[in-house]
Every structure is written in structure tokens, then in C-alpha cells.
Design a protein around this motif. Sequence first.
Motif, mmCIF file in Angstrom:
data_model
loop_
_atom_site.group_PDB
_atom_site.id
_atom_site.type_symbol
_atom_site.label_atom_id
_atom_site.label_comp_id
_atom_site.label_asym_id
_atom_site.label_seq_id
_atom_site.Cartn_x
_atom_site.Cartn_y
_atom_site.Cartn_z
ATOM 1 N N PRO A 28 40.153 33.889 41.468
ATOM 2 C CA PRO A 28 40.705 35.241 41.300
ATOM 3 C C PRO A 28 39.628 36.296 41.461
ATOM 4 O O PRO A 28 38.466 36.090 41.110
ATOM 5 C CB PRO A 28 41.247 35.211 39.866
ATOM 6 C CG PRO A 28 41.455 33.767 39.549
ATOM 7 C CD PRO A 28 40.386 33.037 40.288
ATOM 8 N N SER A 29 40.025 37.438 41.974
ATOM 9 C CA SER A 29 39.101 38.547 42.184
ATOM 10 C C SER A 29 39.129 39.481 40.983
ATOM 11 O O SER A 29 39.924 39.328 40.063
ATOM 12 C CB SER A 29 39.516 39.332 43.438
ATOM 13 O OG SER A 29 40.767 39.977 43.209
ATOM 14 N N ASP A 32 42.506 40.953 40.564
ATOM 15 C CA ASP A 32 43.443 40.081 39.844
ATOM 16 C C ASP A 32 43.244 40.219 38.338
ATOM 17 O O ASP A 32 44.202 40.283 37.563
ATOM 18 C CB ASP A 32 43.236 38.623 40.249
ATOM 19 C CG ASP A 32 43.504 38.377 41.717
ATOM 20 O OD1 ASP A 32 44.615 38.719 42.160
ATOM 21 O OD2 ASP A 32 42.623 37.850 42.400
ATOM 22 N N HIS A 33 41.983 40.265 37.910
ATOM 23 C CA HIS A 33 41.676 40.383 36.479
ATOM 24 C C HIS A 33 42.235 41.675 35.910
ATOM 25 O O HIS A 33 42.832 41.701 34.841
ATOM 26 C CB HIS A 33 40.166 40.338 36.260
ATOM 27 C CG HIS A 33 39.538 39.063 36.705
ATOM 28 N ND1 HIS A 33 38.188 38.975 36.993
ATOM 29 C CD2 HIS A 33 40.052 37.831 36.932
ATOM 30 C CE1 HIS A 33 37.899 37.730 37.377
ATOM 31 N NE2 HIS A 33 39.019 37.021 37.346
ATOM 32 N N ASN A 51 50.315 34.356 40.085
ATOM 33 C CA ASN A 51 49.129 34.076 40.884
ATOM 34 C C ASN A 51 49.576 33.540 42.246
ATOM 35 O O ASN A 51 49.889 32.362 42.399
ATOM 36 C CB ASN A 51 48.252 33.059 40.152
ATOM 37 C CG ASN A 51 46.932 32.811 40.861
ATOM 38 O OD1 ASN A 51 46.778 33.120 42.034
ATOM 39 N ND2 ASN A 51 45.989 32.240 40.138
ATOM 40 N N ARG A 53 47.718 33.243 44.876
ATOM 41 C CA ARG A 53 46.670 32.423 45.492
ATOM 42 C C ARG A 53 46.976 30.932 45.297
ATOM 43 O O ARG A 53 46.860 30.136 46.219
ATOM 44 C CB ARG A 53 45.307 32.744 44.879
ATOM 45 C CG ARG A 53 44.752 34.115 45.220
ATOM 46 C CD ARG A 53 43.453 34.353 44.469
ATOM 47 N NE ARG A 53 42.899 35.671 44.701
ATOM 48 C CZ ARG A 53 41.990 35.947 45.617
ATOM 49 N NH1 ARG A 53 41.526 34.987 46.392
ATOM 50 N NH2 ARG A 53 41.516 37.172 45.744
ATOM 51 N N SER A 94 47.100 38.621 46.515
ATOM 52 C CA SER A 94 46.588 37.488 45.756
ATOM 53 C C SER A 94 47.334 37.308 44.445
ATOM 54 O O SER A 94 47.382 36.207 43.894
ATOM 55 C CB SER A 94 45.102 37.681 45.481
ATOM 56 O OG SER A 94 44.874 38.892 44.770
ATOM 57 N N SER A 95 47.924 38.377 43.908
ATOM 58 C CA SER A 95 48.755 38.283 42.712
ATOM 59 C C SER A 95 49.559 39.564 42.596
ATOM 60 O O SER A 95 49.261 40.571 43.264
ATOM 61 C CB SER A 95 47.904 38.064 41.456
ATOM 62 O OG SER A 95 47.016 39.146 41.255
ATOM 63 N N ALA A 114 47.547 43.000 43.571
ATOM 64 C CA ALA A 114 46.153 42.744 43.952
ATOM 65 C C ALA A 114 46.181 42.157 45.359
ATOM 66 O O ALA A 114 46.927 41.218 45.633
ATOM 67 C CB ALA A 114 45.500 41.776 42.974
ATOM 68 N N MET A 186 41.860 36.356 34.540
ATOM 69 C CA MET A 186 42.838 35.411 35.052
ATOM 70 C C MET A 186 42.136 34.091 35.356
ATOM 71 O O MET A 186 41.273 34.025 36.230
ATOM 72 C CB MET A 186 43.515 35.958 36.307
ATOM 73 C CG MET A 186 44.564 35.019 36.894
ATOM 74 S SD MET A 186 45.333 35.670 38.397
ATOM 75 C CE MET A 186 46.407 36.926 37.703
#
Length: 906
Positions: A28-29, A32-33, A51, A53, A94-95, A114, A186
Motif C-alpha cells: 500500500p502507498s 492508501d494509508h 484494497n 491492489r 489501488s483502493s 487512492a 493499511m
Amino acid sequence: MKKVILVLAVVLVGLGVAGALLYRNASPSNADHRLLSVASNDETVASVVVNLRLLKSVRSVASWKDRIEPAEKYLLKVGNLPHRHRELLLETFSSFASGFVKTAEGPAPFRMFASHGSAEEALDALKKAHLVEATSGEDYVLIDAETCDREGPFRLLKGDKLLAFVPTALATDLAARLAQEPGQKMAPLLIAQGGINLLPFLESLAPPLVQMALAREEITDNAKRLTLTLRTDTDGGIWAELDVFGEHPDQLQKLWEKATAADSPLKSVAETSVKVTPSKDAFRLTVDVNALQKHTDVLTRSFSPFQNEALTAEALKELDDVEEALLDPKDLHPYDEALTPASFFTLSGEDCSPRNGFALDDTKKLRLAFASLSSRENQPGVDFVSLTSSVCLPPHYTPVLAKREWMEVRIQQPELGRPTCGPLADEADGMTSEEDFSSESSNDMDVAKTRVGFALKPGVDTQKLSSIEGSVTVQVPTRVKKATLAFRPPYGRTELVFPEGKLSVEATRVSGDGLTFQLGSEGTPPSVLAVRVLNTAGKHLETESRSGFSASMTLPFIGRVQSNDTSILARGKPDQLEFVLVDATTPHARPFKLTPPFPAPEEDEQEGGEEPGATLEPLSQAVFEKTLQAPEAIAQRQEHYTRYASGGLIASPEAPGAVPSPFKVLLQTQGIFENNLEIVWTEDVRRHFVQMDTTLQLEILEVDFVDGTRLRPENMQETQESESGAKEYVWGSRFGDQRTWSKTVSLGSPNVAANDLRGVLYSDFLPHRLEEVPIARIKGQLSFSLPETVAVSPLTPLSLHSRATIGEARFHVSSIAQEEISLLSENTDQPGFAAMFADAQGRPVRANLEKRTDFDDATFRLDFETQGPVRQWQMLQAGGASKTYTYPFEITAQAPKPVAARKQRR
């Protein structure tokens, strides 16, 4: 509680051991967090974070693709994202997080993404998918992919690989949060996380069925928030953690123990798959999804409201004592005809003919009818047409269960479109189709009906539509076959498997009449024309088919529970089943061409317009006093009322010196309707009052019962404590609900009819404890209000989008059906508007205002039920000061007791 908790866990079944190692290179990037952190803060009322990804990584392996897609579809739907854009979403983001957040006005939706690449590229992807639409500056509206509802405006916040659409009032605060270091990370193996505050936002967010389930299981009394976290581990396991936060976790523990008691069908599931960890302020259930997967049959049965538990040994023993009823061999249809389309229609009988629409062939047993032409407020620029095709079926050819279409309607003209949202957005051909089988009320023949809806291509002008052209194809069953299936104690689930699907049978209960079993299906197996039950001697038992409810539900990852499958009662003890199946069909196609106006004259009902010369002036104060209060009109009505008031009816006398009321109030003193009031009117009164849906207000002021009880409106407020401790009304209904001594009467919805009179029967004012006590005297009043003036727009030809202007207010036709018309205001939400409808000759057509719907943009829609062919319409608008006309009444059925003997209720 057991079903509410486990349904949140069961959504994971099927993810299985989905290759956790595939995720190692997709961490996660920071975006994402931040997304997870903001979506999980205290201001969030309800949210889900997914998620993408992990989903993308797992489905990249061919062996897992089919397995992960159902889970993926479900999670996207939870986030209000269309499954048809799955590839676009997985490649771009990605999320994502979706849900509701607290504002001063109540819960408001938010949506955050994200992205893999830049925020600008991600925004273009959302615009292309028609999930958001710019309004002005950085403001956008969110578009619901399924309903096309538009919410907003919302403020767009952009970050590094991050998009957030949030309520404008919270934009500054949320922008600051997005800029901070995220408080929650995440985890690489997090699949999804969701939560909901049960109160006070449950009522505004949750569907009624969910609210009922939570209330029934006492969840809302013992919990404040539910949070579900789904994750995988490096060994390929899938785990779910359900946290129930509340003030009384000990009570939740007791509910759980009750749900998993020895007599619970879910006891074994809970013991092998669920771990319970109570704490001071929370109650956690940790679910081993891989273990849960082994119990899919039990879970399917538990969540289906249409199946009972597996038969017990005691129930099977009772079946031995059931009196067997054998079917007469002559009642077994042979199904030995080698049918053709011609013989199929011949067998359907000479008296079978669908009532509506145009006959498409000489048999007149295949028809097509116009159903509706409409626009929709939330899909501007797109018009919709609905048609209904119907075909008569021969005896014994009505399917007990059919998953394959019997009829297909295709449209060649006009050109069809595919909307970007709504149900048709998922249909490649821009059409929907729904089929059912029913009996014609005029005979004992069965009819197959298919209702199709399609969207016209944007730009098609329905007011210039020359025709609707296409074809109807009936798949005529021309060959049948029989298949047998052993069906013996304990009558568990047994299946017949075909290349395209399967049929299943499973016993549901034993009664004194015999064994009831459910016939279900998956996929598209052959249509079932009959299910015959044989006993151990090979004799046929009598059977009775009972259709299920017309609904269904989806349990993600463990299949679909069909509620429209059929229950069959076998009067005896079955040993095997014989299925009569459609083995081959032959297409029977017929073209059609429908031309305006819609509905066409051939489809119009015969009793539509009023008699010639029946055009009326709109009902203003002057018109009322000049017409309905004219001496000749009063005398004619009085003659009708005098003739009607006989037997057990006592009419209220006119008050001395008062102007006679256009309505008559009567009291029923005999029979099953004793103590009921009737308010009746004549046809001339109805025609005037329904023009603007002028309502009548009935108020009851005092009632004397023969036992000496006197009641007045204030007595209806008196309460007492019931045996259960709840508050109930002393003079209420049998359930303790309050009785109201007033009623609004619409002349468009009568429930009394007698020659030239119509009216309403009113009984809801009677207290339950006095329903058997005759009324001695009743006193009340009728009233209605009329405007000083009524403005009228010119008559306008009826067509979709045709407009009428009255003053500065504008209206247009938004929907036309055989017996319904909807009008939409364009620039006002003011009251005092109504509509009148006429046939081609200008004669009034009866119409009742069914509903007014007000919208947030200061407009409204009027839905009318019409009783005849409408070809013209016009708007009415009340003006000036209104005047209320009040008519007291008092009816004495018998002399009340002396005052000293009465039970005063003051």
C-alpha cells in the motif's frame, strides 16, 4: 443475532486461500494509508474501504480468477461502484473508500480514491465512467450507478495520488486531515474494512429489512457500532474480525450463547469457524473463512427464509402415518404430442385470448401491448419505452419452473441507446426483459407474459416518433422428455444435472397432509412442465404446487437463494420423482409495428370520456355556489339521498335554515357495518371536486353510546399502562393504538358504490372496547376549502415532453401509460396546481391524483390514475383567498340515557 453477525462473515466465503504471496510486490502507498485513516475517523457514520491492489493481484492468476470475481463484484457494489467498470477501476486505483459522514444536516455521502498514477488521470477515469460530474469550480456531483440519483454538490480534494469527494462544509477539516501523517496504516494483506454506527443514523441509512432484523435480534439495544475487518495471512488463510462496540458486551455475550445453543443449527459452524473474545467495551468474533467454507450448505439453509431445517427422525416417522392419496391414472397428461407452432396454438383453446394489445397472428393468441413511454428526472436526455407481449399456453404446458425465456422481444426502430447508469447500463442491447406466467381472469387458461423496457438513443424525439417496430419470438416447446430421480428418506438435497444448469429438490417439512419439498434451480436447466411423485409401489401420489415469494437474495460467494422457486406437497411418502421437461423448442417469430398515439385507439378502454357537453368550469367559490348549490341541483341530490337512506342507514337531517350540504352523512345501525359512518356524494359533485382533487375533511365532535358512555376528541388522548408495561390508549384500537376522530376524504378513492352514488365507509374512529356497543347519537362536521379563482392553461395535445404554461409556472409530461400519466413541474414547488385530461373530442376523462412527489430542486411530480383514453391535458392553478365551507351534522339512532345516568368522559 446469529444471522446478523454471521451474514457479515459469510460474505468472505469463497476467497479461500487466495495466493497471499502474490501481494508481496504491491505494498500500500501513503495515499492508501491516508484514505483508510480518514474513512475510519470519529466523524464517519458508515464506511467501507476496499484494497483493490490485493483483488487485482489475486485475479491475475487464471486458477483464481473465476473464484475471486464474485467477491470483487460484491465489494465494488458495497462501494457504490459499477461492476461493468471493474477493469478500469482495477487499473486506475489501488483502493477506495465510500460511506457517510456526519454533518449538521445529517449523514452525507463521501467517496475517496487512492490511485496508481496522478490524481488528474484518476479524475478523468471517474468522469469517463460517469461516476462523477463537474458542476462548477472544484464542485462535483456523485452519480449512483444503479439508480442514477445525483447527490451533491461535493467538494473535490486532490492529494498525491488521492481524490476525495466530501461535503462542502467539511472540506477544510478533511483537507487538513488528508495532509497529516495517517494515523492508521493499511496492512499489506488487508482485503477490506467496514463499519456502521447503529444509532442514531441507522434509520436514515439502513434498508427497512436490515432495520427489522437488527431490532428483532436486539442488536440496536446492545450495540453502537459494528466494524468488520477482512484480511489474509501469508499462509493463504482468510480471516474476518467483527467488533461489536456497545455499553453492554455482557448482554451481547448472552445473545451469542443463546444463538449457539445445542438446538441451534449454526452450533457446529460456530464451534469450528468462530472465536469469541469479549472485552470491556467490545465483543469480537474472529471468523476462519477457510473453515467456514466447509459449511456452505448449512449457511445457505440458515439464511434462506424459504427453507426449514433438515427433517428430523421424528418427522420422518410421522410421515409413515400420513394417509396416502393416489392420483387417478387418467389425470396423468401423456405429453406424447409432437407439437408444431400451429398445433401449439390450436391446443391452447378457442376461448383463450390475452385481453390487451394487438394480435400478431390469425390465432389472436399472441399479442403485443404498449405499456408506457417515459422520461426520468435522474436520467435527462434519455426516454424509455415499455411493451408487454403475451401468448396463450395449452393446458399442461405452463411450466412449474422455467429459467429459460419463452418469449423474446426485439426492437429495430427507433434506434436504442445504452444509458450510462441505471439497470439498462449493464445491458449491452439497452433492453431489460421480465417474464411471468399467470391465469387469465376470464378463463382457466394460462398465459406467458414478457414485459420489456428499452432506452431510446439520446436525441430521438418521441413527439416525432413515427413508429415502434420489432418482432416477438415465442420458443414453442415441440418436444418433451422425462427424467427420474430417486427421492427417499431422509429427503436431503438431491440434484438433476444438465449441461446448462441443474435442478434440485429438498424436503422442507412434514405435515398431516404429507411431505413438502422445494424445487430449485441453478443456471438455466430445461423448463419443468410437471413434477410427478411416485411411492414405493410405483404409484403416482396426488401433488399440489405452491409458488414461492417473488423475491430473491444473493449470498456472496455461496450462491443465490431463489425465492421464486416452487414448493410441492406430496400427499404420501415419496420414493422417486418423475420430471417432465422441455427437450426442444421451435422459434415462432412475428413482426410488429406500433404507431402513435400511445396507447393507440385500438387499445383504449371503451368507457373513457364523459358524455358530450360535460365540460365543466373549474371549481371556484363562484362556480360552486352557482352550480352545486343551485336549487335544482340540491333538489335532485336530495332525491338520491332520500332513496338511499333506508334499512340500517340513518341520515343526518339538514340543520334548520342552513344551506344543504352537497354530501350526506349516514350512520349504519344494522349488520356487520353497525356503527360505521358513510359519507356519500352524487356524480355531479364528484366531477367538480376531482378536478383539483379537492378533499373533504370529516371531524367527529361527540359520540353517545347506548351504555351511557360519552366520548369527545380529547378522550382519544387518554393513555394507560398495559400488562406488558407499555403505554396504550384507553380508547384505542385492539392493539392499543390511538384512534383519530378526523379523516381526509378524497372523492377519487371511494369504497362505497350504489347506483348513482359513491362514497366512503369510515370505522377507524371506534374504540375497540366499544365496537359491540351501538351508537345512540353522533355529532360532527364536514368541511372543504375552495379558491376564489382558478386559472386554466390551454388544452395541449398529449405526448411525452409536451408542455403547458400557467402564469410563470411550466409543466411537461414525464410519463404516459395505459392508465397513468405523470406531470413534472419545471420551475416551481408551490401548492395549488392540478391537471385536467380530455379525450380526442375534448370530453373530460376521469383521473385521480395518486401521489405528489416533491424534489430537492424546488420542483414536483404529479402522478395521475386515468380511466379512459387521454389525448389532451391542461393545468389548473388556484388563486385568491380560499374560503372554507362547513356543514355540521348530528344523527340520533335512539334516545340517549338521561344525563344523570351517563358516564361522562370530559
